[in-house]
Structure formats: structure tokens, C-alpha cells
Design a protein around this motif. Structure first.
Motif, mmCIF file in Angstrom:
data_model
loop_
_atom_site.group_PDB
_atom_site.id
_atom_site.type_symbol
_atom_site.label_atom_id
_atom_site.label_comp_id
_atom_site.label_asym_id
_atom_site.label_seq_id
_atom_site.Cartn_x
_atom_site.Cartn_y
_atom_site.Cartn_z
ATOM 1 N N GLN A 51 34.311 38.136 44.223
ATOM 2 C CA GLN A 51 33.499 39.518 44.211
ATOM 3 C C GLN A 51 33.864 40.399 46.037
ATOM 4 O OE1 GLN A 51 29.038 39.710 45.513
ATOM 5 N NE2 GLN A 51 29.332 41.998 45.054
ATOM 6 N N HIS A 52 34.512 39.072 46.828
ATOM 7 C CA HIS A 52 35.777 40.140 47.984
ATOM 8 C C HIS A 52 36.583 39.835 48.049
ATOM 9 C CE1 HIS A 52 31.189 38.728 50.418
ATOM 10 N NE2 HIS A 52 31.489 37.588 49.681
ATOM 11 N N LYS A 53 37.487 39.265 47.350
ATOM 12 C CA LYS A 53 38.826 39.222 46.470
ATOM 13 C C LYS A 53 39.257 40.284 45.943
ATOM 14 C CE LYS A 53 40.348 35.282 48.595
ATOM 15 N NZ LYS A 53 40.387 35.330 49.639
ATOM 16 N N VAL A 54 38.194 40.777 44.762
ATOM 17 C CA VAL A 54 38.926 41.671 43.889
ATOM 18 C C VAL A 54 37.207 42.917 44.064
ATOM 19 C CG1 VAL A 54 39.038 42.448 40.922
ATOM 20 C CG2 VAL A 54 39.683 40.001 42.650
ATOM 21 N N ASN A 55 37.662 44.589 44.340
ATOM 22 C CA ASN A 55 37.531 45.643 44.486
ATOM 23 C C ASN A 55 36.316 45.457 43.044
ATOM 24 O OD1 ASN A 55 37.426 45.349 46.814
ATOM 25 N ND2 ASN A 55 38.772 46.972 46.495
ATOM 26 N N GLN A 56 37.403 45.935 41.914
ATOM 27 C CA GLN A 56 37.535 46.236 40.574
ATOM 28 C C GLN A 56 35.882 44.724 39.535
ATOM 29 O OE1 GLN A 56 41.357 46.993 39.643
ATOM 30 N NE2 GLN A 56 40.514 47.806 37.773
ATOM 31 N N VAL A 57 34.924 45.987 39.105
ATOM 32 C CA VAL A 57 34.485 45.138 38.427
ATOM 33 C C VAL A 57 34.540 44.392 36.688
ATOM 34 C CG1 VAL A 57 31.969 45.442 36.961
ATOM 35 C CG2 VAL A 57 31.917 46.848 39.982
ATOM 36 N N SER A 58 35.910 45.498 36.391
ATOM 37 C CA SER A 58 35.456 44.610 35.395
ATOM 38 C C SER A 58 36.554 43.881 35.489
ATOM 39 C CB SER A 58 36.849 45.579 34.478
ATOM 40 O OG SER A 58 37.873 46.481 35.284
ATOM 41 N N VAL A 59 37.393 43.623 36.725
ATOM 42 C CA VAL A 59 38.022 42.442 36.916
ATOM 43 C C VAL A 59 36.946 41.254 37.243
ATOM 44 C CG1 VAL A 59 40.015 41.201 38.092
ATOM 45 C CG2 VAL A 59 40.024 43.639 36.587
ATOM 46 N N ARG A 60 36.127 41.383 37.925
ATOM 47 C CA ARG A 60 35.703 40.509 37.936
ATOM 48 C C ARG A 60 34.926 39.613 36.771
ATOM 49 N NH1 ARG A 60 33.199 43.393 42.686
ATOM 50 N NH2 ARG A 60 32.358 44.161 41.086
ATOM 51 N N LYS A 61 34.417 40.758 35.948
ATOM 52 C CA LYS A 61 34.014 40.112 34.642
ATOM 53 C C LYS A 61 34.626 39.621 34.002
ATOM 54 C CE LYS A 61 30.161 43.712 34.260
ATOM 55 N NZ LYS A 61 29.517 44.800 33.592
ATOM 56 N N LEU A 62 35.894 40.023 33.751
ATOM 57 C CA LEU A 62 37.040 39.236 32.948
ATOM 58 C C LEU A 62 37.260 38.275 33.246
ATOM 59 C CD1 LEU A 62 39.291 39.373 30.774
ATOM 60 C CD2 LEU A 62 40.400 39.661 32.615
ATOM 61 N N ILE A 63 37.432 37.302 34.648
ATOM 62 C CA ILE A 63 37.582 36.369 35.354
ATOM 63 C C ILE A 63 36.373 35.289 35.106
ATOM 64 C CG2 ILE A 63 38.035 34.698 37.454
ATOM 65 C CD1 ILE A 63 39.705 37.345 38.553
ATOM 66 N N GLY A 64 34.975 35.871 35.249
ATOM 67 C CA GLY A 64 33.585 34.763 34.900
ATOM 68 C C GLY A 64 33.386 34.891 33.333
ATOM 69 N N LYS A 65 34.069 35.803 32.934
ATOM 70 C CA LYS A 65 33.883 35.374 31.620
ATOM 71 C C LYS A 65 34.609 34.036 31.109
ATOM 72 C CE LYS A 65 32.294 39.918 29.490
ATOM 73 N NZ LYS A 65 32.218 41.187 28.419
ATOM 74 N N VAL A 66 36.147 34.330 31.968
ATOM 75 C CA VAL A 66 37.147 33.262 30.620
ATOM 76 C C VAL A 66 36.933 31.672 31.404
ATOM 77 C CG1 VAL A 66 39.769 32.366 32.633
ATOM 78 C CG2 VAL A 66 39.152 35.169 31.311
ATOM 79 N N ALA A 67 36.291 32.100 32.755
ATOM 80 C CA ALA A 67 35.542 31.012 33.362
ATOM 81 C C ALA A 67 33.772 30.159 32.838
ATOM 82 C CB ALA A 67 35.075 30.691 34.553
ATOM 83 N N ALA A 68 33.189 30.854 31.635
ATOM 84 C CA ALA A 68 32.275 30.682 31.109
ATOM 85 C C ALA A 68 32.901 30.210 29.749
ATOM 86 C CB ALA A 68 31.846 31.893 30.564
ATOM 87 N N ALA A 69 34.138 31.337 28.951
ATOM 88 C CA ALA A 69 34.901 30.465 27.859
ATOM 89 C C ALA A 69 35.921 28.893 28.450
ATOM 90 C CB ALA A 69 35.543 30.927 27.936
ATOM 91 N N ILE A 70 35.861 28.868 28.633
ATOM 92 C CA ILE A 70 35.708 27.582 29.538
ATOM 93 C C ILE A 70 35.408 26.711 29.694
ATOM 94 C CG2 ILE A 70 37.977 25.917 31.381
ATOM 95 C CD1 ILE A 70 38.892 28.565 31.500
ATOM 96 N N VAL A 71 33.967 26.931 30.215
ATOM 97 C CA VAL A 71 33.122 25.545 30.122
ATOM 98 C C VAL A 71 32.525 25.763 28.559
ATOM 99 C CG1 VAL A 71 30.931 25.565 30.613
ATOM 100 C CG2 VAL A 71 32.976 26.194 31.989
ATOM 101 N N ILE A 72 32.864 26.827 27.547
ATOM 102 C CA ILE A 72 31.979 26.556 26.300
ATOM 103 C C ILE A 72 32.795 25.334 25.200
ATOM 104 C CG2 ILE A 72 31.579 27.910 24.231
ATOM 105 C CD1 ILE A 72 30.311 29.734 25.636
ATOM 106 N N ILE A 73 34.431 25.682 25.588
ATOM 107 C CA ILE A 73 34.887 25.029 24.890
ATOM 108 C C ILE A 73 34.798 23.638 25.225
ATOM 109 C CG2 ILE A 73 37.678 24.294 24.526
ATOM 110 C CD1 ILE A 73 38.246 27.254 24.768
ATOM 111 N N GLY A 74 34.868 23.327 26.931
ATOM 112 C CA GLY A 74 34.074 22.258 27.184
ATOM 113 C C GLY A 74 33.532 20.986 26.093
ATOM 114 N N GLY A 75 32.343 22.080 26.320
ATOM 115 C CA GLY A 75 30.918 21.401 25.859
ATOM 116 C C GLY A 75 31.729 21.735 23.882
#
Length: 180
Positions: A51-75
């Protein structure tokens, strides 16, 4: 043996296999459910971290979704290993590699714009509100989205430029200096 007896024998063997593998299926299901909730938690945490590095909400959500997808693939891989489906895991990994290559080539332009948008959002030298000149246009930056760069010119016209063109061409940022 008659056909009826063959069908009954096959159904009985499937039933026995189901009963034998029921504990493994329950563990795999629990792993998938826990992974789902962990992925939600990870997504929110990663979004807060950037949040402090990226001002755009859409990019923050994209990064969060990528991290979540990695966790789901691992599971998913853990659940498949619990079910002792190692050959299936190998086939999925091989298929994902080939599919990734095909999808990457098919969406090359779109992915290029999206990755350029992510890169632009991390740049400190470009921000919303700056007066810039690029690609033959000059104006104030209104928005930097994942796939487009929106400027408002002095005559109040809105210009939408694909992010790939912004990254490939020089940009003069008048907003970085205090005086003109």
C-alpha cells in the motif's frame, strides 16, 4: 460371467476404493478449504504491505491476487499429493507449462500493456497530477491504469495511450521541476 455380474463387480470395487480412500479425500478437502482461507488472508496482507509503495488500487489488487493464486496452487498440489496422485501432479505441471506458453503468445500485446502499467505504477518519476509530454501529446496525467495511461491536454481533451507506448517512447515530465 454375465454383463450384470461384471457391472456389479466393478461397482463393488469402486465402492471399496472409495471407502479405502475416504480419509485421504477428507484430508485433501480440509487442505483445500484451509488453503482458500489462507489465500484470502495472504491477499489482504500483501495488499497492505504494498500500500505504501503502490498508489493504484488496481495494481495492489493484482499483486494480492497473484499472491493468493500462488497459495492456492500450492494447496492444490499438496491436496493431490495427499491423494497420492503424483502422476496427475506431473501431468498438470507439464500441461500448465504448455498452456502458459500458448496463452502468453496469444495475449502478448495485452500482457505487455499490463506489465507496463505495473511498471509505471512503481516509477517514482511519474505520478498522477504531473504535466508530461509523450508520444506527441502534452497534458496532465489523470490516471495510470493497468493497461492505459490517461492524460488531459491544455484544451481539456482526454488522451488515452496504451502503457506499452509510454514505456517504449521518451517522456518529458514537467512536474518534476519546481519552475518552468
Amino acid at each position: 460371467m454375465t454383463t450384470t455380474e461384471l457391472i456389479v463387480n466393478q461397482l463393488e470395487s469402486w465402492y471399496e476404493a472409495l471407502i479405502t480412500n475416504l480419509p485421504s479425500m477428507a484430508v485433501a478437502l480440509i487442505v483445500l478449504i484451509v488453503t482458500y482461507f489462507i489465500s484470502k488472508w495472504v491477499s489482504r496482507g500483501v495488499q497492505r504491505l504494498v500500500q505504501h509503495k503502490v498508489n493504484q488500487v488496481s495494481v495492489r489488487k493484482l499483486i494480492g491476487k497473484v499472491a493468493a493464486a500462488i497459495v492456492i496452487i500450492g494447496g492444490l498440489f499438496i491436496a493431490l499429493n495427499v491423494l497420492d496422485l503424483n502422476e496427475t501432479v506431473q501431468a498438470i505441471i507439464a500441461g500448465a507449462g504448455v498452456s502458459g506458453l500458448v496463452i502468453g503468445l496469444a495475449l502478448q500485446g495485452t500482457l505487455s500493456n499490463t506489465l507496463s502499467g505495473v511498471h509505471l505504477s512503481f516509477r517514482k518519476m511519474v505520478s498522477v497530477g504531473d504535466w508530461v509530454e509523450t508520444n506527441g501529446y502534452e497534458g496532465e496525467i489523470i490516471s495510470i491504469d493497468l493497461n492505459k495511461f490517461i492524460m488531459r491536454e491544455a484544451d481539456n481533451n482526454t488522451v488515452i495511450i496504451p502503457n506499452k507506448l509510454i514505456m517504449d517512447n521518451p517522456m518529458k515530465n514537467y512536474g518534476l521541476t519546481k519552475t518552468m
